[in-house]
Design an enzyme around this catalytic site. Sequence first.
Site, PDB file in Angstrom:
ATOM      1  N   LYS A 101       0.845  -1.202   0.000  1.00 49.03           N
ATOM      2  CA  LYS A 101       0.000   0.000   0.000  1.00 49.03           C
ATOM      3  C   LYS A 101       0.880   1.253   0.000  1.00 49.03           C
ATOM      4  CE  LYS A 101      -3.813  -2.570   1.868  1.00 49.03           C
ATOM      5  NZ  LYS A 101      -4.516  -3.124   3.014  1.00 49.03           N
ATOM      6  N   GLN A 108      -5.147  -1.847   9.123  1.00 47.70           N
ATOM      7  CA  GLN A 108      -4.953  -3.180   8.535  1.00 47.70           C
ATOM      8  C   GLN A 108      -5.580  -4.251   9.430  1.00 47.70           C
ATOM      9  OE1 GLN A 108      -3.414  -3.785   5.445  1.00 47.70           O
ATOM     10  NE2 GLN A 108      -4.239  -5.829   5.784  1.00 47.70           N
ATOM     11  N   ASP A 151     -11.620   2.149   3.172  1.00 41.99           N
ATOM     12  CA  ASP A 151     -11.937   0.724   3.011  1.00 41.99           C
ATOM     13  C   ASP A 151     -13.441   0.517   2.826  1.00 41.99           C
ATOM     14  OD1 ASP A 151      -9.835  -1.067   2.915  1.00 41.99           O
ATOM     15  OD2 ASP A 151      -9.535  -1.105   5.093  1.00 41.99           O
TER      16      ASP A 151
END
Length: 285
Positions: free
Chosen positions: A53, A97, A120
């Site tokens: 990322k 995460q 997300d």
Amino acid sequence: MAQIIDGKAVSAAVKDEVAAEAARLREERGLKIGLAVVIVGNDQASRVYVNNKKKACEAVGFQSYEYAMDEDTTQEQLLDLVNVLNRDDRVNGILVQLPLPGHIDEKAIINAISPEKDVDAFHPENVGRIMIGEYSFLPCTPAGVMRLIASTGVDITGKQCVVIGRSNIVGKPMAMLLLQKNGTVTICHSRTQNLKELCLTADILVVAIGRAKFIDGSYIKEGAVVIDVGMDRDENGKLCGDVDFESAEKKAGYITPVPGGVGPMTIAMLMQNTLTAAKQQAGIE
Ligand code: NAP
């Protein structure tokens, strides 16, 4: 023989679009775009994802801010960090995460992320927006699948679509997106009685089960678009999908490989969501 859907090429095209738009906004508006990535603990797979990322941010011209926290970080400490990032103007998107260590309630953390920075798209507000079709962000993996289907030129309208898997991050939003594009959608799961029969009706089959090579050619309608979301290991420890590629490609019209299909799309769509977040926060259409 099926045409292979090249996820690497489609994801590169998405990242090029994002990079060009980010460069334009930087030059014309002085807009700098930042993504905060938070990782807790030492999970090796999570470490690899976070590094990928960061690299993607560099490639598209975003600033990335990494927060690596110890395994024994408390829920309160993590909530404090999320609250700081919610208020930090340099940070347009926040990604925590997953999975988090067992002593931290993932839902509490997701719910604390400001919906405007929830790149997300896991926050309940963003999930609800997807239901009513008024969303800013889509969860990255289903959004990536939609781009891959679009790349085939196959029109979803009126097609029989079968999604195998009903998780909150893949199966359910996937079904909603296909429905919004006027597909006739069936969702299958572990209790589905006639899985093969249903799969054989599918013009578009999206497989997100998490079982290596579970769906073989005998489940696939001639000419179908087959999207394999699975990321599994075969008996030799080699990365593979939920679809048995060898037998499936003989029946499908289009098929994604693993690796090189859905996987690369997820990060590209994260970059797209971060760009969208930055534009919205700056009041740019
Ligand atoms: P998950 O939360 O474990 O959900 C799996 C789903 O598959 C569940 O709905 C389950 O049904 C269903 N299922 C399990 N066994 C089945 C069977 N025998 N027949 C029919 N359905 C069955 O997994 P997930 O997070 O959605 O992920 C699915 C796969 O996608 C995994 O391999 C994961 O690694 C991969 N993935 C890849 C990416 C990417 O970027 N490429 C991103 C996310 C996930 P029940 O609900 O009834 O249990």
